[in-house]
Scaffold this active site. Structure first.
Site, PDB file in Angstrom:
ATOM      1  N   TYR A  51       0.936  -1.221   0.075  1.00 21.16           N
ATOM      2  CA  TYR A  51       0.059   0.077  -0.112  1.00 21.16           C
ATOM      3  C   TYR A  51       0.956   1.266  -0.169  1.00 21.16           C
ATOM      4  O   TYR A  51       1.726   1.335   0.902  1.00 21.16           O
ATOM      5  CB  TYR A  51      -1.135   0.020   1.200  1.00 21.16           C
ATOM      6  CG  TYR A  51      -2.404  -0.212   0.762  1.00 21.16           C
ATOM      7  CD1 TYR A  51      -2.938   1.102   0.226  1.00 21.16           C
ATOM      8  CD2 TYR A  51      -2.992  -1.252   0.859  1.00 21.16           C
ATOM      9  CE1 TYR A  51      -4.458   1.064  -0.379  1.00 21.16           C
ATOM     10  CE2 TYR A  51      -4.311  -1.311   0.451  1.00 21.16           C
ATOM     11  CZ  TYR A  51      -5.060  -0.169  -0.023  1.00 21.16           C
ATOM     12  OH  TYR A  51      -6.397  -0.454  -0.609  1.00 21.16           O
ATOM     13  N   GLU A  53      -0.559   4.824  -0.521  1.00 18.30           N
ATOM     14  CA  GLU A  53      -1.149   6.121  -1.012  1.00 18.30           C
ATOM     15  C   GLU A  53      -0.005   7.458  -0.631  1.00 18.30           C
ATOM     16  O   GLU A  53       0.395   7.414   0.224  1.00 18.30           O
ATOM     17  CB  GLU A  53      -2.278   6.201   0.160  1.00 18.30           C
ATOM     18  CG  GLU A  53      -3.464   5.445  -0.032  1.00 18.30           C
ATOM     19  CD  GLU A  53      -4.641   4.990   0.930  1.00 18.30           C
ATOM     20  OE1 GLU A  53      -3.880   5.150   2.235  1.00 18.30           O
ATOM     21  OE2 GLU A  53      -5.701   5.233   0.675  1.00 18.30           O
ATOM     22  N   ASP A 197      -6.587  13.384 -25.452  1.00 25.92           N
ATOM     23  CA  ASP A 197      -6.488  12.186 -24.973  1.00 25.92           C
ATOM     24  C   ASP A 197      -6.137  10.965 -26.026  1.00 25.92           C
ATOM     25  O   ASP A 197      -6.614  11.025 -26.955  1.00 25.92           O
ATOM     26  CB  ASP A 197      -7.999  11.892 -24.497  1.00 25.92           C
ATOM     27  CG  ASP A 197      -8.220  10.311 -24.141  1.00 25.92           C
ATOM     28  OD1 ASP A 197      -7.266   9.416 -24.076  1.00 25.92           O
ATOM     29  OD2 ASP A 197      -9.286  10.019 -23.759  1.00 25.92           O
ATOM     30  N   THR A 223      -4.121   5.935 -21.896  1.00 23.82           N
ATOM     31  CA  THR A 223      -4.205   4.421 -21.336  1.00 23.82           C
ATOM     32  C   THR A 223      -2.739   3.975 -21.599  1.00 23.82           C
ATOM     33  O   THR A 223      -1.811   4.419 -22.316  1.00 23.82           O
ATOM     34  CB  THR A 223      -5.146   3.592 -22.200  1.00 23.82           C
ATOM     35  OG1 THR A 223      -5.033   3.528 -23.605  1.00 23.82           O
ATOM     36  CG2 THR A 223      -6.611   3.802 -21.806  1.00 23.82           C
ATOM     37  N   LYS A 226      -2.737  -0.023 -24.562  1.00 25.36           N
ATOM     38  CA  LYS A 226      -3.170  -0.140 -26.193  1.00 25.36           C
ATOM     39  C   LYS A 226      -1.838  -0.266 -27.018  1.00 25.36           C
ATOM     40  O   LYS A 226      -1.272  -1.125 -26.753  1.00 25.36           O
ATOM     41  CB  LYS A 226      -4.192   0.902 -26.482  1.00 25.36           C
ATOM     42  CG  LYS A 226      -5.336   0.876 -25.370  1.00 25.36           C
ATOM     43  CD  LYS A 226      -6.599   1.871 -25.844  1.00 25.36           C
ATOM     44  CE  LYS A 226      -7.771   1.710 -25.182  1.00 25.36           C
ATOM     45  NZ  LYS A 226      -8.642   2.675 -25.001  1.00 25.36           N
ATOM     46  N   ARG A 232      -2.227  -3.141 -17.967  1.00 21.15           N
ATOM     47  CA  ARG A 232      -3.575  -2.113 -18.113  1.00 21.15           C
ATOM     48  C   ARG A 232      -3.334  -0.960 -17.073  1.00 21.15           C
ATOM     49  O   ARG A 232      -3.133  -1.124 -15.663  1.00 21.15           O
ATOM     50  CB  ARG A 232      -4.389  -2.884 -17.501  1.00 21.15           C
ATOM     51  CG  ARG A 232      -5.513  -3.450 -18.542  1.00 21.15           C
ATOM     52  CD  ARG A 232      -7.168  -3.908 -18.021  1.00 21.15           C
ATOM     53  NE  ARG A 232      -7.775  -3.537 -19.200  1.00 21.15           N
ATOM     54  CZ  ARG A 232      -8.242  -3.634 -19.898  1.00 21.15           C
ATOM     55  NH1 ARG A 232      -7.292  -4.884 -20.709  1.00 21.15           N
ATOM     56  NH2 ARG A 232      -8.835  -3.155 -21.004  1.00 21.15           N
TER      57      ARG A 232
HETATM   58  C1  PLP Z   1      -9.656   3.302 -24.274  1.00 19.87           C
HETATM   59  C2  PLP Z   1     -10.219   4.840 -24.135  1.00 19.87           C
HETATM   60  C3  PLP Z   1     -10.179   5.148 -22.819  1.00 19.87           C
HETATM   61  C4  PLP Z   1     -10.496   4.444 -21.554  1.00 19.87           C
HETATM   62  O1  PLP Z   1      -9.366   3.562 -21.226  1.00 19.87           O
HETATM   63  P1  PLP Z   1      -9.999   2.500 -19.866  1.00 19.87           P
HETATM   64  O2  PLP Z   1      -8.828   1.968 -19.631  1.00 19.87           O
HETATM   65  O3  PLP Z   1     -10.582   1.472 -20.830  1.00 19.87           O
HETATM   66  O4  PLP Z   1     -10.848   3.118 -18.958  1.00 19.87           O
HETATM   67  C5  PLP Z   1     -10.288   6.506 -22.737  1.00 19.87           C
HETATM   68  N1  PLP Z   1     -10.156   7.546 -23.887  1.00 19.87           N
HETATM   69  C6  PLP Z   1      -9.870   7.042 -25.097  1.00 19.87           C
HETATM   70  C7  PLP Z   1      -9.798   7.926 -26.363  1.00 19.87           C
HETATM   71  C8  PLP Z   1      -9.773   5.536 -25.141  1.00 19.87           C
HETATM   72  O5  PLP Z   1      -9.613   4.987 -26.282  1.00 19.87           O
END
Ligand code: PLP
Length: 425
Positions: A51, A53, A197, A223, A226, A232
């Protein structure tokens, strides 16, 4: 894995089956990938027991000698790779990272402008069923009906009319380059905070295969699992003036203890993404997507925007006689895994849309190149034609499995094959 088999044979068997599935299918969901054995080793380490925090040097609990070093290393690598002044590597996922940015920048009820979901935006860009659309006033931009491209003039006009406090540039199903400089000009005109994003394209950005938002956006969120090919999770990068607000929004604003095992795995993934071989990987993803798009178009599929500049292809399958959902289901039975997706201005319902979305990050991680992309596109066309013929689909799945045996993905041990699956851990 032996321990897991002893303690919980049901879960062990399901994990083994999923390992075989990921090996023996062509995984074309553009948000998915294969993490390396090193990334998975860190994810499955004793760090899950800790932990922590707070932030390095300012923790609530003791025993942070190694955790602080891990998180600091991860932050340094993230800042260096993305060329931004500050990084927060604690968000549990991309959605939580986005919500933290809302908390850092906006008050509930403030106006945010993002891309609408049916045009390719993400739920968290202010779509009405998401907390981001319920707690904030959301205005949504989209693509032009003629070109299916982002219409920067229309976005400018909407921004001037609605005066959002924050603009989100980014998408989850947009096959073209996002012009962060154009968004920066719009944000500057109305004094809005620009958030990029880059969840889908962060691997392309650090690999030099998509322009970077660094120096244009105030805040960048992504993220980590991807195209970046990490564990993750989520991550936020920003200019110095936003550092404090972002950190406060993540913890204590939204989260408790960070997942230290994920932080370590992210540090490993960022090291891997800094290697020259990752630049080649990122460019190959795009070359592969272009090749697959061209071949799919030759087979009569209508591609949204006519093609792709990035890792994904969005195609309207109604032009070959069937909507997206039955096509995606038939492809899955043929060993080719995609997802049904709306196309811009889709006349059909979101759960039964006109299109299929596919992408090349995972197959490129297996070392597949242009000739393999043409083969896959031919199989896709064949499976769509044979979508009501289970014998033909099963034969295709066999061919796909055999093909996949020749392209071992990252994370699998030498000697693994669909005929000889051995536990990964
Ligand atoms: C996949 C995605 C997210 C969210 O990611 P998670 O890990 O699934 O919560 C946010 N923004 C965009 C543009 C995405 O493609």
């Amino acid at each position: 894995m032996q321990k897991l088999q002893e303690v919980d044979p049901e879960i062990a068997a399901l994990i083994l089956a999923e390992e075989v599935r990921q090996w023996s299918k062509l995984r074309l969901i553009p948000s998915e990938n294969y993490a390396s054995a090193a990334v998975m080793a860190a994810t499955g380490s004793v760090l899950t027991n800790k932990y922590s925090e707070g932030y390095a040097g300012k923790r609530y609990y003791e025993g942070q000698q190694y955790i602080d070093a891990i998180e600091s290393l991860c932050i340094e690598r993230a800042k260096h790779l993305f060329g931004m002044a500050h990084a927060n590597v604690q968000p549990y996922s991309g959605s939580v990272a986005n919500l933290a940015v809302y908390m850092a920048v906006l008050q509930p009820g403030d106006t945010v402008m993002g891309m609408s979901l049916p045009h390719g935006g993400h739920l968290t860009h202010g779509w009405n069923v998401s907390a981001t659309g319920k707690l904030y006033r959301s205005v949504q931009y989209g693509v032009s009906k003629d070109t299916e491209l982002l219409d920067y003039d229309a976005i400018f006009d909407l921004a001037v009319k609605e005066r959002p406090k924050m603009i989100i540039a980014g998408a989850t199903a947009y096959p073209r380059v996002i012009d962060f400089a154009a968004f920066a000009t719009i944000a500057k005109e109305i004094g809005a905070v620009l958030v990029a994003d880059v969840a889908h394209i962060s691997g392309l950005i650090v690999g030099g295969a998509h322009p970077s938002p660094a120096g244009l956006a105030n805040i960048v969120c992504t993220t980590t699992h991807k195209t970046l090919r990490g564990p993750r999770g989520g991550m936020i990068l920003c200019d110095e003036p936003w550092a404090k607000a972002v950190d406060k929004a993540v913890f204590p604003g939204l989260q408790g203890g960070p997942h230290d095992n994920t932080t370590a795995a992210l540090a490993v993934a960022l090291k891997e993404a800094g290697a020259d071989s990752f630049r080649a990987y990122a460019h190959q993803i795009v070359a592969n997507a272009r090749t697959m798009a061209e071949r799919l178009a030759e087979h009569g599929f209508r591609l949204v925007t006519g093609g792709t500049d990035n890792h994904l292809v969005l195609m309207d399958t109604t032009t070959v006689g069937a909507p997206g959902k039955p096509v995606a289901q038939a492809l899955d039975r043929a060993g080719i895994v995609t997802n049904a997706n709306t196309v811009p201005f889709d006349p059909r319902k979101p759960f039964d849309p006109s299109g299929v979305r596919l992408g090349t990050p995972a197959v490129t991680s297996r070392g597949m190149k242009e000739p393999e992309m043409r083969q896959i596109a031919d199989w896709i066309a064949g499976a769509v034609q044979a979508r009501n013929d289970e014998t033909k689909l099963a034969k295709l799945a066999d061919d796909v499995r055999e093909f996949c045996d020749a392209f071992p993905p990252p994370g699998y041990p030498p000697g693994y094959s669909s005929g000889h699956p051995v536990p990964l851990i």
